[in-house]
Design a protein around this motif. Structure first.
Motif, PDB file in Angstrom:
ATOM      1  N   GLU A  60       0.336   4.101  -2.876  1.00  0.00           N
ATOM      2  CA  GLU A  60      -0.053   5.463  -2.485  1.00  0.00           C
ATOM      3  C   GLU A  60       0.963   6.485  -2.994  1.00  0.00           C
ATOM      4  O   GLU A  60       0.581   7.560  -3.464  1.00  0.00           O
ATOM      5  CB  GLU A  60      -0.190   5.551  -0.968  1.00  0.00           C
ATOM      6  CG  GLU A  60      -1.407   4.848  -0.424  1.00  0.00           C
ATOM      7  CD  GLU A  60      -1.488   4.896   1.094  1.00  0.00           C
ATOM      8  OE1 GLU A  60      -0.639   5.549   1.739  1.00  0.00           O
ATOM      9  OE2 GLU A  60      -2.404   4.271   1.634  1.00  0.00           O
ATOM     10  N   GLU A  71       0.794  -1.223   0.000  1.00  0.00           N
ATOM     11  CA  GLU A  71       0.000   0.000   0.000  1.00  0.00           C
ATOM     12  C   GLU A  71       0.836   1.286   0.000  1.00  0.00           C
ATOM     13  O   GLU A  71       0.523   2.212  -0.753  1.00  0.00           O
ATOM     14  CB  GLU A  71      -0.963  -0.006   1.191  1.00  0.00           C
ATOM     15  CG  GLU A  71      -1.994   1.090   1.106  1.00  0.00           C
ATOM     16  CD  GLU A  71      -3.066   0.923   2.160  1.00  0.00           C
ATOM     17  OE1 GLU A  71      -3.546   1.945   2.648  1.00  0.00           O
ATOM     18  OE2 GLU A  71      -3.412  -0.224   2.486  1.00  0.00           O
ATOM     19  N   PRO A  72       1.905   1.392   0.785  1.00  0.00           N
ATOM     20  CA  PRO A  72       2.684   2.643   0.747  1.00  0.00           C
ATOM     21  C   PRO A  72       3.273   2.938  -0.637  1.00  0.00           C
ATOM     22  O   PRO A  72       3.328   4.095  -1.056  1.00  0.00           O
ATOM     23  CB  PRO A  72       3.802   2.402   1.765  1.00  0.00           C
ATOM     24  CG  PRO A  72       3.268   1.350   2.678  1.00  0.00           C
ATOM     25  CD  PRO A  72       2.391   0.481   1.823  1.00  0.00           C
ATOM     26  N   HIS A  81       0.427   6.987  -6.686  1.00  0.00           N
ATOM     27  CA  HIS A  81      -0.738   7.849  -6.923  1.00  0.00           C
ATOM     28  C   HIS A  81      -0.395   9.311  -6.636  1.00  0.00           C
ATOM     29  O   HIS A  81      -0.879  10.215  -7.347  1.00  0.00           O
ATOM     30  CB  HIS A  81      -1.925   7.396  -6.080  1.00  0.00           C
ATOM     31  CG  HIS A  81      -2.559   6.139  -6.578  1.00  0.00           C
ATOM     32  ND1 HIS A  81      -3.233   5.273  -5.763  1.00  0.00           N
ATOM     33  CD2 HIS A  81      -2.615   5.589  -7.818  1.00  0.00           C
ATOM     34  CE1 HIS A  81      -3.675   4.252  -6.476  1.00  0.00           C
ATOM     35  NE2 HIS A  81      -3.307   4.426  -7.730  1.00  0.00           N
ATOM     36  N   ALA A  82       0.428   9.552  -5.628  1.00  0.00           N
ATOM     37  CA  ALA A  82       0.849  10.927  -5.326  1.00  0.00           C
ATOM     38  C   ALA A  82       1.619  11.517  -6.503  1.00  0.00           C
ATOM     39  O   ALA A  82       1.429  12.684  -6.863  1.00  0.00           O
ATOM     40  CB  ALA A  82       1.694  10.952  -4.052  1.00  0.00           C
TER      41      ALA A  82
END
Length: 68
Positions: free
Chosen positions: A8, A4-5, A11-12
């Motif tokens: 994420e 997940e990190p 996506h950032a």
């Protein structure tokens, strides 16, 4: 979720967020390893390595001995 990190962070990047520079080191500029910024480097890979990735690069003839 363990990934997940990384997702994420990718996506950032897609949203246009800026990351601090990666820190790359090695004996020569053509043979570098990532010393700091592994999550950011993985996020860059997930989005296809956009151009303009800021890096701080350190080289020294004896750099290869640091992990021994």
């Amino acid at each position: 979720m363990p990934n997940e990190p990384f997702v994420e962070a990718a996506h950032a990047l897609i949203r246009g967020e800026w990351f601090p520079p990666l820190i790359l080191v090695g004996e020569r500029q053509d043979n570098l390893v990532c010393l700091e910024g592994h999550l950011r480097l993985t996020a860059y890979a997930l989005v296809g390595f956009p151009t303009g990735i800021e890096c701080l690069i350190g080289t020294a003839p004896t750099m290869g001995r640091w992990a021994r």
